[in-house]
Design an enzyme around this catalytic site. Structure first.
Site, PDB file in Angstrom:
ATOM      1  N   LYS A  66       6.696   8.241   1.226  1.00 38.05           N
ATOM      2  CA  LYS A  66       5.383   7.746   1.640  1.00 38.05           C
ATOM      3  C   LYS A  66       4.432   8.886   2.006  1.00 38.05           C
ATOM      4  O   LYS A  66       3.236   8.820   1.699  1.00 38.05           O
ATOM      5  CB  LYS A  66       5.522   6.775   2.803  1.00 38.05           C
ATOM      6  CG  LYS A  66       5.907   7.413   4.129  1.00 38.05           C
ATOM      7  CD  LYS A  66       5.879   6.408   5.256  1.00 38.05           C
ATOM      8  CE  LYS A  66       6.224   7.080   6.579  1.00 38.05           C
ATOM      9  NZ  LYS A  66       5.258   8.120   6.964  1.00 38.05           N
ATOM     10  N   THR A  67       4.961   9.928   2.663  1.00 40.06           N
ATOM     11  CA  THR A  67       4.093  11.050   3.033  1.00 40.06           C
ATOM     12  C   THR A  67       3.546  11.741   1.798  1.00 40.06           C
ATOM     13  O   THR A  67       2.371  12.134   1.748  1.00 40.06           O
ATOM     14  CB  THR A  67       4.867  12.051   3.908  1.00 40.06           C
ATOM     15  OG1 THR A  67       5.415  11.374   5.037  1.00 40.06           O
ATOM     16  CG2 THR A  67       3.962  13.173   4.375  1.00 40.06           C
ATOM     17  N   ASP A 254      -1.644   6.413   8.209  1.00 44.57           N
ATOM     18  CA  ASP A 254      -0.195   6.607   8.102  1.00 44.57           C
ATOM     19  C   ASP A 254       0.503   5.805   9.205  1.00 44.57           C
ATOM     20  O   ASP A 254      -0.045   5.593  10.280  1.00 44.57           O
ATOM     21  CB  ASP A 254       0.133   8.098   8.247  1.00 44.57           C
ATOM     22  CG  ASP A 254       1.573   8.412   7.868  1.00 44.57           C
ATOM     23  OD1 ASP A 254       2.219   7.561   7.221  1.00 44.57           O
ATOM     24  OD2 ASP A 254       2.053   9.500   8.231  1.00 44.57           O
ATOM     25  N   GLU A 255       1.740   5.365   8.928  1.00 44.54           N
ATOM     26  CA  GLU A 255       2.551   4.622   9.903  1.00 44.54           C
ATOM     27  C   GLU A 255       1.778   3.433  10.482  1.00 44.54           C
ATOM     28  O   GLU A 255       1.742   3.209  11.694  1.00 44.54           O
ATOM     29  CB  GLU A 255       3.015   5.554  11.041  1.00 44.54           C
ATOM     30  CG  GLU A 255       3.794   6.775  10.585  1.00 44.54           C
ATOM     31  CD  GLU A 255       5.217   6.448  10.133  1.00 44.54           C
ATOM     32  OE1 GLU A 255       5.564   5.252  10.060  1.00 44.54           O
ATOM     33  OE2 GLU A 255       5.969   7.392   9.840  1.00 44.54           O
ATOM     34  N   GLN A 334      10.318  -0.843   9.769  1.00 44.55           N
ATOM     35  CA  GLN A 334      10.548   0.276  10.685  1.00 44.55           C
ATOM     36  C   GLN A 334       9.624   0.217  11.898  1.00 44.55           C
ATOM     37  O   GLN A 334       9.386   1.234  12.546  1.00 44.55           O
ATOM     38  CB  GLN A 334      10.360   1.609   9.954  1.00 44.55           C
ATOM     39  CG  GLN A 334      11.375   1.862   8.859  1.00 44.55           C
ATOM     40  CD  GLN A 334      11.307   3.288   8.317  1.00 44.55           C
ATOM     41  OE1 GLN A 334      11.667   4.248   8.981  1.00 44.55           O
ATOM     42  NE2 GLN A 334      10.840   3.428   7.084  1.00 44.55           N
ATOM     43  N   ARG A 685      18.855   6.577   8.222  1.00 48.12           N
ATOM     44  CA  ARG A 685      18.771   8.013   8.528  1.00 48.12           C
ATOM     45  C   ARG A 685      19.854   8.779   7.769  1.00 48.12           C
ATOM     46  O   ARG A 685      19.787  10.013   7.693  1.00 48.12           O
ATOM     47  CB  ARG A 685      18.973   8.281  10.023  1.00 48.12           C
ATOM     48  CG  ARG A 685      17.961   7.659  10.983  1.00 48.12           C
ATOM     49  CD  ARG A 685      16.545   7.918  10.603  1.00 48.12           C
ATOM     50  NE  ARG A 685      16.008   6.798   9.823  1.00 48.12           N
ATOM     51  CZ  ARG A 685      14.904   6.859   9.101  1.00 48.12           C
ATOM     52  NH1 ARG A 685      14.224   7.979   9.015  1.00 48.12           N
ATOM     53  NH2 ARG A 685      14.480   5.802   8.433  1.00 48.12           N
TER      54      ARG A 685
END
Length: 894
Positions: A66-67, A254-255, A334, A685
């Site tokens: 995504k980044t 973002d996020e 998330q 993770r």
């Protein structure tokens, strides 16, 4: 790579402007110029980068890049001439993320990124806007941003002015309430009356108003004001809002799943559609009412503007109205920060808030193996509040997710330590598994202590991320200072730390006098204190407080040789007032600090005396390694978001701990879904291995509890999970009855313990009849008679949990932990079991092991003496409850 995109943006003189955004020259330039930054994107990522018109929601799962999509999208906007750097608003949550985003964009388009003044965090951009228009909200441009300590000091002044007892109504509690209101975009006149009434008998709203008024006088703001005052500015000054709506041609977030209500309102105001300027009205916002319930409009209305749009908005004005080019990147699976104000509903309602929005799902994972992704996707699919996506990978399936049960938390830590050592040995010669690529992710910070102790014993390097080590926490260091001073009266550092903790009225001036006296006489500070309390050098109040502390230290030192060190520690914490200090503290972290103190007492049980324990602590504290050293990472699940490791251990998957009971009690189903999202984050993770553990017995809230495995375990997919048996033969799923993980054929696991064999024999014998399990988990036969004795209930009922007794005195607390009055460990007392409110106990005709006159303890009735015995039924004269008849399995000999 970056050179072809530098030239169009490099200033060559005022008379040579760049190509008009969206014009013929810009489109031709984009078509002619190569776009190497697009080459490495998969189809979904490229679609997210190239969809530049209108609102876009990029649902980016864990490890899907995504980044990269966000930064390449910015670079693509710049490279194609769609907007100038100053016309892009890009917001994220942390300064670190903002720096990384800017660095990545710079790698693609070169130095032009330095011309992006609106790339930063919500608060950094908010303060930039606020300083430009400070006078419009009653501030000056040089206003000060106060930190938490200054806010607390200001609130204490307000409490004192209102004659409110700060001990009863702590300033930190009001600070938390105000911060929560600001995170929800509530000014003092918008706070619901019911919420304002919870503090200081209804004075919360008055204090909030006074707090804000005081800020204006001081020309100051707190972090919550940086967005709250922005929202007020935009609502009350439409021309300012119109200016920024026209300035920002593209908005990127973002996020987005972590935004709170205030951040949502701020973004919505900036991202509203342009409409006809003929009618003036209110900008659509989201209001908050009642108990924090979000009241959303049926449809996102458009904000009218009284004036024509600026030149940069000619294209939008010509078309009548056009959707703002806003792109939000996030993952609803998330969203794990609801406890600090994040609202997952923001991302779930994106299509409702921005009609016609395009939703692009990034589901191709580049981090984890197939089994890990399948397990995480199957688990999160049990959530109802989600938009839906399924992570997949083109990589190998890899190792299955392993699930292991342990007898208690100590065995859990021991097993994980052994597995880490095996991973180190299993690698190539001199190239074992790097410890930096191993993480232990816990649900609660108190779980870390046993891992830290175990790793010190093994000599295994470790680091704690996202917080101090267990023995470095403030409350633990305070408690240890008391114990050090009892063990060594000459420990001046310990004395100075606790002389006024909790508050005794011994300020800096008194401590300085003690220092001076100690230096002159060349004696420890404690001896200097003894001398000074016998003189008139101190005022009566501090002299009395100091005398009381000295007498308490002497008394505890005399008890050191006659009492077990664990009981002595409990007495010290209670009689010093330290435990009471945290019990009265109403801050959010007070409960966690009390848990840590109980865990400290628990950790002392392994040592023979106080001296041995303090020596062990010295070894632990001396284990500090450099941050770059190869070491195992220990952190909470919340701290792990955004990180990744080759191997991840997930201990503590038990009901009450994970999902956490407090979250379930406070938030119900919403809390359960957030806990499940946290489990999803933990699993994703891991790159190569995810290993889940649970313990049958764990010390929680200072008491041993028998736990059942987390409900999340039964939500994992069988084909992607294997159950492994621990070294000791304890734990596992075998003791909990009808779990689908019990089938040995599914996982190739073969239990051979006597308990397992008995359980299998009983289950096999019952299979021929019409028997099964009731809704509460208990087994019944065809005539509805429960046929399980207490031992079977203990091992088979998922809905049954032993509830440990509570007692007022420290000696009964030690009894609950399985320790007799001499400090020696005794067998843990079996506690009553409850099924739907009814006590279940073994009642047979066997001879009771108790004798007449025995002194016993009962969970409900307390201490008493046995006056009659009938089989396993006892008649007991209790000290407080009078005569009662109970089954002997409910009592323990005192």
């Amino acid at each position: 790579m970056a050179e072809p995109f530098k030239r169009p943006f490099e200033p060559t003189g005022i008379s040579q402007p760049g190509p008009a955004p969206g014009g013929i020259a810009a489109r031709a330039m984009a078509a002619a110029a190569p776009a190497p930054y697009l080459a490495g994107l998969n189809p979904e990522q490229r679609l997210a980068v190239e969809t530049l018109d209108g609102p876009v929601l990029v649902l980016a799962g864990a490890g899907t890049g995504k980044t990269r999509v966000l930064t390449v999208r910015i670079a693509h906007i710049l490279a194609t001439g769609r907007a100038r750097p100053s016309e892009i608003l890009a917001v994220t949550f942390t300064n670190k993320a903002a720096r990384e985003m800017k660095h990545r964009v710079e790698e693609i388009v070169g130095g032009v990124v330095e011309g992006m003044p609106w790339l930063g965090t919500f608060h950094s951009i908010g303060v930039k806007i606020l300083r430009r228009h400070a006078e419009l909200v009653g501030l000056k441009t040089d206003f000060t941003i106060l930190d938490v300590d200054d806010q607390i000091r200001l609130i204490k002044q307000l409490l004192e002015a209102e004659n409110i007892d700060e001990k009863r109504w702590p300033a930190r509690v009001l600070a938390m309430l105000i911060d929560g209101w600001k995170n929800r975009g509530l000014t003092p006149d918008q706070v619901p009356g019911g919420e304002a009434a919870v503090f200081a008998n209804g004075k919360g709203l008055k204090l909030y108003k006074a707090y804000q008024e005081r800020f204006k006088i001081l020309n100051a703001a707190d972090f919550g004001d940086l967005l709250l005052e922005n929202i007020r500015l935009f609502r009350e000054q439409p021309e300012v809002l119109r200016q920024y709506q026209g300035r920002f041609k593209y908005i990127l977030v973002d996020e987005y799943q972590d935004t709170n209500v205030a951040q949502y309102l701020w973004l919505r105001l900036l991202a509203q559609r342009f409409t006809s300027p003929r009618v003036r009205g209110e900008v659509d916002t989201r209001s908050v009412a009642g108990e924090g319930a979000l009241q959303l409009p049926e449809r996102a209305e458009t904000p009218p503007h009284p004036d024509p749009l600026p030149a940069s908005g000619e294209r939008e004005r010509a078309s009548g109205e056009a959707a703002k080019n806003i792109c939000c990147v996030g993952d609803d699976d998330q969203s794990i920060y609801g406890w600090r104000g994040a609202e997952v509903d923001n991302i779930l309602r994106f299509e409702h808030d921005f009609p016609g929005a395009k939703v692009i799902r990034l589901e191709r994972n580049y981090r984890s193996t197939g089994h890990i992704l399948a397990a995480a996707s199957h688990l999160i699919a049990h959530n109802e509040g989600r938009l839906g996506k399924t992570l997949r990978t083109e990589d190998e399936l890899g190792e299955k997710v392993s699930v292991t049960g342990a007898w208690d938390s100590e065995e859990e830590a021991r097993a994980i330590g052994e597995e880490i050592e095996q991973l180190q040995r299993a690698g190539k010669p001199n190239q074992g598994h790097a410890l930096n690529e191993i993480a232990i992710l816990v649900r609660a910070s108190f779980q870390m202590r046993e891992f830290e102790d175990r790793f010190v014993t093994l000599g295994l390097p470790y680091r704690v991320i996202g917080g101090p080590r267990f023995y470095e926490r403030a409350e633990i260091r305070d408690a240890l200072a008391y114990l050090r001073l009892i063990n060594s009266p000459a420990d001046d550092l310990a004395f100075e730390r606790i002389v006024n903790v909790p508050k005794r009225g011994l300020g800096d001036a008194t401590v300085q006098l003690l220092h001076d006296h100690a230096r002159k006489r060349r004696v420890p500070m404690l001896e200097a204190a003894r001398a000074m309390v016998a003189t008139d050098e101190l005022k009566p109040k501090p002299r009395g407080a100091l005398r009381g502390l000295i007498e308490a230290l002497d008394r505890w030192r005399n008890q050191r040789d006659t009492l077990p060190h664990t009981e002595l520690a409990e007495i010290v914490l209670d009689e010093s007032g330290y435990t009471e200090m945290w019990q009265k503290d109403r801050s959010a972290d007070a409960a966690g600090r009390l848990e840590n103190l109980k865990e400290l007492i628990r950790s002392m049980e392994e040592f023979e005396n106080l001296q041995g324990f303090l020596e062990h602590i010295s070894l632990v504290m001396d284990n500090e390694k450099a941050a770059e050293a190869d070491a195992v990472n220990i952190m909470t699940l919340h701290s792990a978001k955004g990180l990744e490791f080759d191997t991840v251990f997930l201990p503590g998957w038990e009901e009450g701990l994970f999902p956490h009971q407090r979250t379930l009690d406070d938030q119900g189903r919403a809390g359960l879904e957030e806990e499940r999202r946290l489990a999803h984050v933990g699993l994703t993770r891991a790159r190569r291995r995810a290993k889940i553990y649970f313990a049958t017995n764990r010390r929680m809230h200072g008491l041993w509890q028998t736990n059942i495995p987390s409900r999340f375990l039964d939500e994992l997919p069988e084909p992607n999970v294997e159950v492994t048996e621990p070294q000791g033969g304890f734990g596992g799923f075998a003791g909990y009855g009808a779990s689908r993980f019990d089938a040995a054929t599914s996982f190739g696991s073969n239990y051979s313990t006597p308990g397992w064999q008995r359980a299998q024999a009983k289950r096999g014998g019952a299979s021929s009849g019409a028997s099964g399990f009731a809704e509460d988990g208990s087994r019944y036969d065809d005539d509805k008679r429960y046929d399980m004795d207490e031992d079977e209930v203990l091992h088979h009922l998922p809905a049954v949990r032993g509830r440990a007794a509570r007692a007022d005195d420290s000696s009964s607390a030690r009894e609950r932990s399985g320790e007799d009055t001499r400090g020696a460990k005794s067998s843990p007392r079996r506690v009553p079991l409850t099924i739907e409110g009814e006590l279940v106990a073994k009642s047979t005709g066997t001879v009771s092991p108790f004798s007449l006159g025995d002194r016993v303890f009962h969970q409900k009735f307390g201490n008493g003496n046995i006056t009659a015995i009938d089989g396993n039924k006892l008649t007991i004269q209790f000290d407080r409850a009078g005569e009662k008849r109970v089954v002997d399995s409910f009592v323990q000999r005192v």
